[in-house]
Every structure is written in C-alpha cells, then in structure tokens.
Design a protein around this motif. Sequence first.
Motif, PDB file in Angstrom:
ATOM      1  N   ASP A 155       0.798  -1.254   0.056  1.00 11.42           N
ATOM      2  CA  ASP A 155      -0.035  -0.019   0.115  1.00 11.42           C
ATOM      3  C   ASP A 155       0.949   1.258  -0.036  1.00 11.42           C
ATOM      4  N   ILE A 156       0.694   2.020  -1.194  1.00 10.75           N
ATOM      5  CA  ILE A 156       1.680   3.186  -1.081  1.00 10.75           C
ATOM      6  C   ILE A 156       1.107   4.343  -0.447  1.00 10.75           C
ATOM      7  N   ALA A 157       2.062   5.013   0.464  1.00  9.86           N
ATOM      8  CA  ALA A 157       1.494   6.285   1.068  1.00  9.86           C
ATOM      9  C   ALA A 157       2.191   7.413   0.335  1.00  9.86           C
ATOM     10  N   PHE A 158       3.360   7.346  -0.121  1.00 11.58           N
ATOM     11  CA  PHE A 158       3.976   8.514  -0.657  1.00 11.58           C
ATOM     12  C   PHE A 158       4.740   8.106  -1.890  1.00 11.58           C
ATOM     13  N   ALA A 159       4.660   9.083  -3.079  1.00 10.28           N
ATOM     14  CA  ALA A 159       5.495   8.893  -4.198  1.00 10.28           C
ATOM     15  C   ALA A 159       6.224  10.103  -4.616  1.00 10.28           C
ATOM     16  N   GLY A 160       7.501  10.179  -4.257  1.00 12.45           N
ATOM     17  CA  GLY A 160       8.361  11.430  -4.544  1.00 12.45           C
ATOM     18  C   GLY A 160       8.221  11.713  -6.315  1.00 12.45           C
ATOM     19  N   ILE A 161       8.396  13.021  -6.686  1.00 10.84           N
ATOM     20  CA  ILE A 161       8.499  13.313  -7.831  1.00 10.84           C
ATOM     21  C   ILE A 161      10.078  13.556  -8.095  1.00 10.84           C
ATOM     22  N   CYS A 162      10.617  12.823  -9.035  1.00  7.50           N
ATOM     23  CA  CYS A 162      11.757  12.863  -9.564  1.00  7.50           C
ATOM     24  C   CYS A 162      11.813  13.543 -10.968  1.00  7.50           C
ATOM     25  N   HIS A 163      13.239  14.347 -11.060  1.00  8.68           N
ATOM     26  CA  HIS A 163      13.214  15.177 -12.447  1.00  8.68           C
ATOM     27  C   HIS A 163      12.959  14.059 -13.706  1.00  8.68           C
ATOM     28  N   HIS A 216      21.791   8.124  11.008  1.00  9.90           N
ATOM     29  CA  HIS A 216      22.224   9.421  11.076  1.00  9.90           C
ATOM     30  C   HIS A 216      20.963  10.330  10.994  1.00  9.90           C
ATOM     31  N   GLY A 217      20.028  10.012  10.956  1.00  7.96           N
ATOM     32  CA  GLY A 217      18.746  11.026  10.989  1.00  7.96           C
ATOM     33  C   GLY A 217      18.590  11.625   9.781  1.00  7.96           C
ATOM     34  N   ILE A 218      18.877  11.243   8.858  1.00  8.23           N
ATOM     35  CA  ILE A 218      18.848  11.705   7.183  1.00  8.23           C
ATOM     36  C   ILE A 218      17.570  11.338   6.700  1.00  8.23           C
ATOM     37  N   GLY A 219      16.896  12.577   5.925  1.00  8.13           N
ATOM     38  CA  GLY A 219      15.832  12.348   5.161  1.00  8.13           C
ATOM     39  C   GLY A 219      15.916  13.511   4.258  1.00  8.13           C
ATOM     40  N   ALA A 220      14.807  13.367   3.086  1.00  4.80           N
ATOM     41  CA  ALA A 220      14.947  14.437   2.049  1.00  4.80           C
ATOM     42  C   ALA A 220      13.924  15.570   2.802  1.00  4.80           C
ATOM     43  N   VAL A 221      14.367  16.563   2.424  1.00  3.06           N
ATOM     44  CA  VAL A 221      13.422  17.935   2.697  1.00  3.06           C
ATOM     45  C   VAL A 221      12.166  17.966   1.741  1.00  3.06           C
ATOM     46  N   VAL A 222      10.984  17.655   2.215  1.00  2.00           N
ATOM     47  CA  VAL A 222       9.929  17.393   1.122  1.00  2.00           C
ATOM     48  C   VAL A 222       8.882  18.397   1.516  1.00  2.00           C
ATOM     49  N   GLU A 223       8.133  18.877   0.367  1.00  3.95           N
ATOM     50  CA  GLU A 223       6.769  19.339   0.539  1.00  3.95           C
ATOM     51  C   GLU A 223       5.622  18.159  -0.100  1.00  3.95           C
ATOM     52  N   ARG A 224       4.877  18.048   0.938  1.00  3.61           N
ATOM     53  CA  ARG A 224       3.704  17.061   0.447  1.00  3.61           C
ATOM     54  C   ARG A 224       2.662  17.901  -0.446  1.00  3.61           C
ATOM     55  N   ILE A 225       2.297  17.074  -1.542  1.00  2.00           N
ATOM     56  CA  ILE A 225       1.333  17.632  -2.483  1.00  2.00           C
ATOM     57  C   ILE A 225       0.052  16.758  -2.765  1.00  2.00           C
ATOM     58  N   GLY A 226      -0.923  17.050  -3.201  1.00  2.00           N
ATOM     59  CA  GLY A 226      -2.174  16.165  -3.584  1.00  2.00           C
ATOM     60  C   GLY A 226      -2.027  15.804  -4.978  1.00  2.00           C
ATOM     61  N   ALA A 227      -2.853  14.998  -5.573  1.00  4.31           N
ATOM     62  CA  ALA A 227      -2.916  14.490  -6.832  1.00  4.31           C
ATOM     63  C   ALA A 227      -3.294  15.770  -7.898  1.00  4.31           C
ATOM     64  N   ASP A 228      -4.186  16.739  -7.420  1.00  5.77           N
ATOM     65  CA  ASP A 228      -4.405  17.713  -8.046  1.00  5.77           C
ATOM     66  C   ASP A 228      -3.248  18.689  -8.564  1.00  5.77           C
ATOM     67  N   ALA A 250      11.512  23.834  -6.374  1.00  7.98           N
ATOM     68  CA  ALA A 250      11.006  22.999  -5.663  1.00  7.98           C
ATOM     69  C   ALA A 250      11.966  23.053  -4.401  1.00  7.98           C
ATOM     70  N   ARG A 251      11.592  22.871  -3.187  1.00  3.55           N
ATOM     71  CA  ARG A 251      12.432  22.893  -1.968  1.00  3.55           C
ATOM     72  C   ARG A 251      12.147  21.748  -0.902  1.00  3.55           C
ATOM     73  N   TYR A 252      12.782  20.538  -1.197  1.00  2.00           N
ATOM     74  CA  TYR A 252      13.513  20.253  -2.320  1.00  2.00           C
ATOM     75  C   TYR A 252      13.253  18.983  -3.119  1.00  2.00           C
ATOM     76  N   ARG A 253      12.110  18.602  -2.486  1.00  2.00           N
ATOM     77  CA  ARG A 253      11.407  17.216  -3.280  1.00  2.00           C
ATOM     78  C   ARG A 253       9.910  17.136  -2.958  1.00  2.00           C
ATOM     79  N   TYR A 254       9.143  17.317  -4.031  1.00  2.29           N
ATOM     80  CA  TYR A 254       7.758  17.280  -3.878  1.00  2.29           C
ATOM     81  C   TYR A 254       7.409  15.576  -3.622  1.00  2.29           C
ATOM     82  N   VAL A 255       6.697  15.217  -2.817  1.00  2.00           N
ATOM     83  CA  VAL A 255       6.040  13.977  -2.720  1.00  2.00           C
ATOM     84  C   VAL A 255       4.386  14.038  -2.842  1.00  2.00           C
TER      85      VAL A 255
END
Length: 349
Positions: free
Chosen positions: A35-43, A310-322, A336-341
């Motif tokens: 069950d997918i919770a989040f999908a990142g947007i890659c260039h 090391h407590g590392i994760g992407a810096v993300v902004e959650r967005i919706g399908a629309d 983007a600052r720095y990855r949309y999910v």
Amino acid sequence: MPTTVPALLTDAAGAAFHRGTVERRDLGPHDVAIDIAFAGICHSDIHQAREEWGGAIFPMVPGHEIAGTVSAVGSEVERYAVGDRVGVGCFVDSCRECEYCLAGEEQFCLKGNVGTYNARGYDGEVTYGGYSTAVVVDERYVLRIPDGIELDVAAPLLCAGITTYSPLRHWGAGPGKRVAVVGLGGLGHMAVQLAHAMGAEVTVISRTRSKEEDGRRLGADHYVATSEEGALKALRNTFDLIINTVSADVDIDRLARTLRVGGSLVYVGAPSERQSFAVFSLIGGRRSVAGSNIGGIRETQEMLDFCGEHGIGAVVERIGADDVTAAYDRVVDGGARYRYVIDTATIPA
C-alpha cells in the motif's frame, strides 16, 4: 485475478495528469503487495512523461520513489511481513544471472533491468509506477525503511538518496576529503547531507547565494556562488571529489581545475546536450570526469540504514493529486524545496 487500483496517468508527452486506474498482477509466491503512502517526484519522471528522453510508453504512471507498508505477501516470501515499512526504487526486476546482478549491482544488468515504470517486464507487460495507491513487486527488489525515518521523507531516498550515496561511497568521501556538490536541488540537498554525515568537508557550488542558509543547515561547511567574479578561480586545486547534480550545461574545464591531483568530477545530473571539455584540464592533474548511476539493491539498503542511523531524510513538500501537473513546472523552474512527494491518499476520486 489482477487487482485494479487508482492511479495518476498522463496520456501523451506533456499532457496533464488525470485520475484513472491500472492493473496490478496477482500475488506470486515471491511477491510483496504494498500500500503506497507517498511517491516522490523525480526530475527523471518529468523527462519521461514529457518524452524528452524518447521511448515513452503511454499511458504512463510515473514514480520510482515509493514508500509504504506491506499489505500481503506471497507464499514463499521470507524477507517481509504484513505491516512492514518498505520502499521501491528505480527498478523492479533484473536478469539475476549476469556478473553485475550476481555482484549486487543490478543497476548495470547486462540484459537490462526492468524500470519501475515506463518499461516492459521480461514478460512484455508494461510497468506502472508509484503515482498510485498500491503496487506488487518481487521481494528481491523491495527495500526495508528504518523505523526512524518517516515515510514521506524516505520516499525520495529511493532515487535521490541512492543516486548521490553511491558515488560518494565509490569515490571515497569521508574524513580528510574535500567534497563539492554542484547544485542544491533534489539531488544536491541529499548529497550535502550524506557527504557531511560521512565526515567529509563539504562545499556547495551554486549559481547564486539564494540557498546558502539551507546549504549550511544541511551540513555544508562552505558555500560558493559562481555568479561572483573569480569564485571558482579561487578554488583551484581544492577538491578531491565533485558531485555534479545539475541537469544544465556546466563549464567542465572551470570545475575540473578546482580538483586536486587525482580528483574526480562525477555526473549524476543528466544534461540533455552533449558536454565538452579540453583534455588539458584533466591531463594537468591526472583528473577524471565520470558518471554514476543509481545503486544496486544491496547498496540501496545500506544507504537507507545509513540514513536511519544518522537521521537523514529528504526535505519534502507534500502535495495532492491535483497539484502534480503544476509541480512538474515548478521543478523545472527550480522552485522545489527540495522534493515534492505525492500523498497517494488524494489519488482516489
């Protein structure tokens, strides 16, 4: 019977995304249903959805930065159980027989690995990616996400994280090494965090100083703006390793001269135009210009575990399908600052 799941599709190069459905295969003995919770947007999603790299298969469901939880497992699955937090990266199959697959470097599979989307499996079926609510993947190509990393910030690690971790490891980033990261975007902001955690002295090289505060907060020791006269000239013979994360043209000769003897300039960004340089920029210091792909499954798991420690994760902004179609334009424009999910809970109509 295959399962029909909600998804975001694009029907032609550059077309807007719309809601629809795709079929996921029956659960095989070695399969994991997620069950997918989040999908990142890659260039690279953008390049493929806009058919800028050719070979696009439409309709397309992009997404190879997938994070979620296991909902079911096949009868012979040993690595995962229902409820496990997992991820899926850039490929979902490989030949498992060639020298590179056997060495755990499936990204270089001689038969050609099967991309998570915009590809055809060895059975000829088209693959559809993570802009959807569920996926079925062979357990050999599923990664475990450490408990200390939230799923939204974990999703981009499956591409941006491993794309930068792999060359940093391969070229020996660590204590006593000076590493420069060109560009502070979706890839660059991961490279800075990872190189810093490895113990390297890290410099961000960017066009302007607009992201300097972010760069230093992420772990950069130094920040250089190439728009300032003489900035790169002052750095000659400084770096052991340069990770170039940008997809735009760069002046390779100017960058190469900032390398120490034996240093390497490594491309992980993918400019659309041919790049050129003067050989003497390399000969004078036994320097190298190289490229790096993603990592294999083993190294990707190593990267995830390293990030967990090391407590590392992407810096993300959650967005919706629309918001996905507009987000593509913002990524291209550098906004983007720095990855949309994508929060996949917003995909069902």
